[in-house]
Design an enzyme around this catalytic site. Structure first.
Site, short mmCIF file in Angstrom:
data_model
loop_
_atom_site.label_atom_id
_atom_site.label_comp_id
_atom_site.label_asym_id
_atom_site.label_seq_id
_atom_site.Cartn_x
_atom_site.Cartn_y
_atom_site.Cartn_z
N GLY A 136 1.01 -4.91 1.05
CA GLY A 136 -0.37 -5.04 -0.28
C GLY A 136 -0.20 -5.47 -1.77
O GLY A 136 -1.04 -6.63 -1.88
N GLU A 138 5.27 -4.87 7.04
CA GLU A 138 4.36 -3.68 7.94
C GLU A 138 5.03 -3.88 9.12
O GLU A 138 5.25 -3.30 9.60
CB GLU A 138 2.70 -4.09 7.69
CG GLU A 138 2.06 -4.27 6.12
CD GLU A 138 1.97 -5.59 5.99
OE1 GLU A 138 2.91 -6.16 6.58
OE2 GLU A 138 1.25 -5.39 4.90
N GLU A 193 -0.34 -9.44 -0.48
CA GLU A 193 -1.56 -9.97 0.05
C GLU A 193 -2.35 -9.55 -1.52
O GLU A 193 -3.41 -10.41 -1.90
CB GLU A 193 -2.08 -8.50 1.07
CG GLU A 193 -1.51 -8.86 2.18
CD GLU A 193 -2.16 -7.97 2.84
OE1 GLU A 193 -1.96 -6.42 2.68
OE2 GLU A 193 -2.56 -7.95 4.43
N ALA A 239 1.19 -1.28 0.64
CA ALA A 239 0.32 0.15 0.42
C ALA A 239 0.89 1.47 0.09
O ALA A 239 1.78 0.91 0.71
CB ALA A 239 -0.61 0.16 1.31
C1 HXC Z 1 5.29 4.25 -1.42
C2 HXC Z 1 7.01 3.42 -2.12
C3 HXC Z 1 6.56 2.11 -1.48
C4 HXC Z 1 5.69 2.29 -0.54
C5 HXC Z 1 8.06 1.73 -3.24
N1 HXC Z 1 8.43 3.14 -2.63
N2 HXC Z 1 7.86 2.01 -1.54
N3 HXC Z 1 6.35 4.61 -1.86
N4 HXC Z 1 5.19 3.12 -0.91
N5 HXC Z 1 4.98 0.69 -0.33
C6 HXC Z 1 8.54 4.17 -3.22
C7 HXC Z 1 10.31 4.45 -2.89
O1 HXC Z 1 9.64 5.59 -1.32
C8 HXC Z 1 10.93 5.03 -3.70
O2 HXC Z 1 10.65 6.42 -3.11
C9 HXC Z 1 10.77 4.01 -4.50
O3 HXC Z 1 9.40 4.10 -4.44
C10 HXC Z 1 12.04 3.20 -4.66
O4 HXC Z 1 12.56 2.63 -3.65
P1 HXC Z 1 13.74 2.25 -2.87
O5 HXC Z 1 13.26 2.61 -1.69
O6 HXC Z 1 14.46 3.87 -3.50
O7 HXC Z 1 13.69 1.21 -3.59
P2 HXC Z 1 15.33 0.06 -3.83
O8 HXC Z 1 16.28 0.80 -2.29
O9 HXC Z 1 15.04 -0.63 -4.15
O10 HXC Z 1 13.84 -0.52 -1.78
C11 HXC Z 1 13.11 -1.39 -3.04
C12 HXC Z 1 12.00 -1.81 -1.29
C13 HXC Z 1 11.50 -0.58 -0.75
C14 HXC Z 1 12.74 -2.82 -0.57
C15 HXC Z 1 10.29 -2.78 -1.76
O11 HXC Z 1 11.47 0.27 -1.28
C16 HXC Z 1 11.24 -1.09 0.41
O12 HXC Z 1 10.96 -1.12 1.29
N6 HXC Z 1 9.07 -0.23 0.72
C17 HXC Z 1 8.54 -0.25 1.50
C18 HXC Z 1 7.30 -1.65 1.88
C19 HXC Z 1 6.44 -2.12 3.00
O13 HXC Z 1 7.10 -1.54 3.60
N7 HXC Z 1 5.40 -2.29 1.95
C20 HXC Z 1 4.20 -2.14 3.08
C21 HXC Z 1 3.80 -1.18 3.01
S1 HXC Z 1 2.09 -1.11 3.99
P3 HXC Z 1 11.29 8.24 -4.09
O14 HXC Z 1 10.36 9.19 -4.26
O15 HXC Z 1 12.26 7.87 -2.99
O16 HXC Z 1 12.15 7.54 -5.14
C22 HXC Z 1 0.83 -2.48 3.74
C23 HXC Z 1 -0.14 -2.33 4.20
C24 HXC Z 1 -1.36 -3.12 3.55
O17 HXC Z 1 1.36 -2.49 2.50
C25 HXC Z 1 -2.14 -2.72 4.24
C26 HXC Z 1 -3.53 -3.03 3.21
C27 HXC Z 1 -3.88 -2.63 2.08
#
Ligand code: HXC
Length: 257
Positions: A108, A131, A111, A65
C-alpha cells in the site's frame, strides 16, 4: 515530535502531509489513511495551497497496509470496512500530489506513492509490491498503476515474484521523476511542488486532469477530453493574463479565475 499519526505543515504554497508511525515503518492503518485523506481534502480546498507533498520519514515512506489490522479479517469484514474506498477520495484531489519517498515504499505504500502525480525519491528508496509473500495481491491500484508506469514485463516480476526496485531502477523505468541524495529529497520535493504551485492554478488543475485521462481512458476519449479542457481555459482570466504577459515580456500575475 508529536505523536499524531499524521503531521501537517505548510511551506509557502505547499502543503506537506507526513505519515508518522515510525516504529511500524509508517504502515497504513485505517486511522492513518482517514487522517491522510482528510488532510489532503483540506489542502485541496485551501486557496493558499497550490500543491501537496505526501511523505513519511527517512527509513520508510510506508511499508504497506497494516498487516496486523488485516491478518484475521474475513472477506465480509474487509468488504464492510471497505477502507480502500478512502483511496477514491485521494484520486479526486485536484491539486498536484507529489510523493517524497525515502526508504521502504511497499505494498500500500508503493500504491500510495503511485497514487500521487509525481514521485521524488531519495537514493535509499525501495519500491515493491510484496503482497504475494503474504498470500494476497495489491488492492489499491498497484496492479494497474505499476503496469502502466513500468510496463507489463517488469510489473509481472514485481507483483508475482516480490522483486523490489531500488531508486535508480524506479527512475530508469519511469516510476520516479527523480532521485536525489537522502539529505535532499524533501527539499527537492517541496521545491518542485512550489514551482508548480506558483503556476496558473486552473491550468495546473486541468492539466492534471488531462494527463490522468491518458492513464485512465482509451486514447480517443483522452484526446477528446484534453480538447474540451483546453478550450475551457479560454474562459479564464488567467489565460488572458498569461498570454498578455508573454506578449508584454513580463511575469504573469495568476488570480486563479
Ligand atoms: C504492520 C509492519 C508492517 C506492515 C513493518 N511493520 N511493516 N506492521 N504492517 N505492513 C512493523 C514490523 O512488524 C515491526 O514491528 C516494525 O514495523 C519494524 O519492521 P521490521 O520487519 O522489524 O523491519 P526490517 O527487518 O527492517 O524489515 C523491513 C521490511 C519488513 C522489509 C519493510 O518490515 C516487511 O517486509 N514489512 C512488510 C511489508 C509488506 O508485506 N507490505 C505489504 C502489506 S499488504 P515490531 O513490533 O516487530 O517492531 C498491503 C496491501 C495493500 O500493503 C492493500 C491496499 C491498501
Amino acid at each position: 515530535m508529536s505523536d499524531a499519526l499524521v503531521l501537517i505543515e505548510t511551506h509557502g504554497r505547499v502543503g506537506v502531509i507526513r505519515i508518522n508511525r515510525p516504529k511500524q515503518l509508517n504502515a497504513l492503518n485505517g486511522a492513518v489513511m482517514r487522517m491522510l485523506v482528510d488532510a489532503a481534502l483540506a489542502f485541496d480546498a485551501d486557496a493558499a495551497v497550490g500543491a501537496i507533498v505526501i511523505t513519511g520519514d527517512e527509513r520508510a515512506f510506508a511499508a504497506g497496509a497494516d498487516i496486523k489490522e488485516m491478518a484475521a479479517a474475513s472477506v465480509v469484514e474487509m468488504l464492510q470496512a471497505n477502507r480502500i474506498e478512502l483511496w477514491d477520495a485521494l484520486r479526486g484531489i485536484k491539486k498536484p500530489l507529489i510523493a517524497a519517498v525515502s526508504g521502504w515504499a511497499l505494498g500500500g505504500g508503493c500504491e500510495l506513492a503511485m497514487a500521487c502525480d509525481m514521485i521524488v525519491a531519495s537514493e535509499t528508496a525501495r519500491f515493491g509490491q510484496p503482497e504475494i509473500n503474504i498470500g494476497i495481491i495489491p488492492g489499491a491500484g498497484g496492479t494497474q498503476r505499476l503496469t502502466r508506469a513500468v510496463g507489463k514485463a517488469l510489473a509481472m516480476e514485481v507483483i508475482l515474484n516480490g522483486r523490489f526496485l531500488d531508486a535508480a531502477e524506479a527512475e530508469r523505468f519511469g516510476l520516479a521523476n527523480r532521485v536525489v541524495p537522502v539529505e535532499q529529497y524533501m527539499r527537492t520535493a517541496i521545491e518542485l511542488a512550489q514551482q508548480i504551485a506558483e503556476r496558473a492554478p486552473l491550468a495546473v488543475r486541468l492539466a492534471k486532469e488531462a494527463v490522468n485521462q491518458a492513464q485512465e481512458s482509451v486514447l480517443a476519449e483522452g484526446i477528446a477530453d484534453e480538447r474540451r479542457l483546453f478550450y475551457m481555459l479560454f474562459s479564464t482570466e488567467d489565460q488572458k493574463e498569461g498570454m498578455q504577459a508573454f506578449l508584454d515580456k513580463r511575469p504573469a500575475r495568476w488570480q486563479g479565475r
